[in-house]
Scaffold this active site. Structure first.
Site, PDB file in Angstrom:
ATOM      1  N   ARG A  97      -1.852 -11.918   3.951  1.00 39.81           N
ATOM      2  CA  ARG A  97      -2.744 -11.043   4.717  1.00 39.81           C
ATOM      3  C   ARG A  97      -4.050 -11.778   5.012  1.00 39.81           C
ATOM      4  NH1 ARG A  97      -2.569  -5.111   1.985  1.00 39.81           N
ATOM      5  NH2 ARG A  97      -3.751  -4.603   3.870  1.00 39.81           N
ATOM      6  N   SER A 143     -10.782  -4.983  10.771  1.00 36.32           N
ATOM      7  CA  SER A 143     -10.595  -3.981   9.724  1.00 36.32           C
ATOM      8  C   SER A 143     -11.939  -3.423   9.270  1.00 36.32           C
ATOM      9  CB  SER A 143      -9.873  -4.608   8.527  1.00 36.32           C
ATOM     10  OG  SER A 143      -9.922  -3.751   7.411  1.00 36.32           O
ATOM     11  N   ASP A 288      -4.357   5.582   8.654  1.00 38.57           N
ATOM     12  CA  ASP A 288      -3.498   5.837   7.502  1.00 38.57           C
ATOM     13  C   ASP A 288      -2.666   7.108   7.646  1.00 38.57           C
ATOM     14  OD1 ASP A 288      -4.174   3.545   6.166  1.00 38.57           O
ATOM     15  OD2 ASP A 288      -5.679   4.480   4.884  1.00 38.57           O
ATOM     16  N   ARG A 364       2.702   4.404   1.684  1.00 40.30           N
ATOM     17  CA  ARG A 364       2.669   5.431   2.726  1.00 40.30           C
ATOM     18  C   ARG A 364       4.024   5.584   3.427  1.00 40.30           C
ATOM     19  NH1 ARG A 364      -2.112   7.319   2.125  1.00 40.30           N
ATOM     20  NH2 ARG A 364      -3.903   5.953   1.730  1.00 40.30           N
ATOM     21  N   LYS A 389       0.388   3.151  -5.835  1.00 41.80           N
ATOM     22  CA  LYS A 389      -0.745   2.471  -5.207  1.00 41.80           C
ATOM     23  C   LYS A 389      -1.859   3.443  -4.849  1.00 41.80           C
ATOM     24  CE  LYS A 389      -1.915  -0.584  -1.329  1.00 41.80           C
ATOM     25  NZ  LYS A 389      -2.642  -1.580  -2.133  1.00 41.80           N
TER      26      LYS A 389
END
Length: 410
Positions: A97, A143, A288, A364, A389
């Site tokens: 990432r 971000s 999200d 998610r 998480k």
């Protein structure tokens, strides 16, 4: 491990939601920078927050944040401005990432950061020091965690911080959340124009602080209410006037048949008897919640076009590709465009008889697809433990609401 899920015919439950991960992680960094004793209360018990607590309290030279992207970004800025030498690393996925945008910005402020292996990616070796730079320009579509990481160290910089954001600003509510929490701890930080933020060199004050419940976690109960024939769900610890941007999910779910009643202890969800025929929504401020609404709309047979999804490709997994792949197992063909738009126009294919939803190490994905058991009684969720998480008690709470959960066959 897999979980085979079954849903009750109607949902009636009272759920104590976990504390907000977003608020917990920010409060921990700000508390550490304040150098005070009053540790924030009602902190989230999720993996990400526990990793943050461990990193801030143990003081190890090598800090392994596992899969906690928020911790990687926030701690990179914190360690850069705090005396000491540390190496910060994470899982294999975390090391894929990108973090170069944040590292470059911190270097402009005077930080000493080296890449241990691959340029632009963790692990990082950080030599903390007093930072004397004060002006940074970033694209607004990076971000929001990069932006928040920089903002939170602003008060301890010798000359404060002037942050200019260019172009479209994504996830603005998360930036505002950070600014509000900074102010709660005594910082002088605010927008001076639509694109500029000023943080004065003014120390934080350590104050008692209690973390509110998590609106992101609430979204899965809204989803359950939307998909269930009958629902009466109480969620405790949520506020009408919340710092959390994901509280906007209540407004969007109202268009999908879920009414929100605010009570003294939280909220109560019921069916409102209405549902739009199509949903077009910009998720730039609430990324999200995208997975939750993709699954919900498709199962309600509501065509949709969701924009502002550019940050989904660099989350725990490439969430756009993951959604396309897993929704196809349920019989839905999604289309994406420009890495930021995802849509469904009603196109269907034959669904799998016993679909197994791959979660891609993404909490998610697991929580957005689990409510699909209301329409797919044979659905299985792979690697269900990933929910730790952000919402470790998710499966226990589903059981309280009447869902059947048993270990499925591999």
């Amino acid at each position: 491990m897999r979980y085979l899920l079954s849903a009750p015919s109607q949902i009636k439950a009272t759920i104590q939601l976990p504390a907000s991960k977003s608020i917990s992680n920010r409060a921990l960094i700000i508390h550490a920078l304040s150098k005070g004793d009053d540790v924030p209360s009602n902190l989230s018990d999720c993996d990400d927050t526990q990793v943050m607590i461990k990193a801030l309290t143990e003081g190890n030279e090598v800090i392994d944040i596992l899969a906690a992207g928020t911790a990687m970004r926030f701690l990179t800025a914190y360690l850069s401005s705090t005396p000491g030498i540390h190496t910060i690393t994470g899982t294999e996925r975390m090391q894929q990432r990108p973090i170069q945008i944040l590292v470059n910005a911190l270097r402009e402020l005077g930080a000493h950061i080296e890449y241990v292996r691959n340029e632009g990616f963790p692990p990082l070796r950080i030599e903390g020091r007093e930072l004397t730079g004060s002006e940074i320009t970033l694209k607004g579509n990076v971000s929001s965690q990069y932006i928040s990481a920089l903002l939170m160290i602003g008060p301890v910089l010798k000359n404060g911080l002037q942050l200019r954001l260019t172009g479209e600003i994504v996830s603005r509510p998360y930036i505002n959340l950070t600014l509000q929490l900074m102010k709660d701890f005594g910082a002088s930080a605010s927008w001076t124009s639509d694109q500029n933020i000023q943080v004065d060199p003014q120390p934080y004050h350590c104050l008692p602080f209690t973390v509110e419940s998590d609106w992101s976690a609430a979204s899965y109960w809204y989803q359950i209410a939307a998909l269930s024939p009958q629902a009466d769900i109480e969620l405790t610890g949520l506020f009408r006037h919340s710092y959390q941007g994901d509280s906007r999910g209540a407004e969007v779910f109202a268009r999908l048949g879920v009414a929100t009643e605010y009570t003294e202890t939280g909220i109560r969800l019921k069916k409102n008897g209405t549902c739009v025929e199509r949903l077009d929504e910009d998720f730039v401020d609430i990324p999200d919640l995208a997975q939750t609404f993709v699954v919900t709309c498709a199962l309600l047979n509501v065509p949709f076009r969701f924009t502002g999804l550019q940050s989904l490709k660099i989350k725990e997994t490439d969430r756009i590709e993951a959604l396309k792949t897993e929704m196809k197992k349920l019989g839905y063909i999604l289309h994406d465009k420009n890495d930021s738009i995802l849509s469904w126009d009603g196109e269907r294919v034959e669904q799998q008889t016993c679909p197994v939803i791959k979660t891609y190490e993404d909490h998610r994905m697991a929580m957005a697809f689990a409510p699909a058991a209301i329409h797919y009684p044979t659905i299985q969720i792979d690697e269900p433990q990933v929910v730790s998480k952000s919402y470790p008690g998710y499966w226990d709470d589903l059981r309280k609401a009447g869902f059947g959960i048993k270990v499925g066959e591999e």
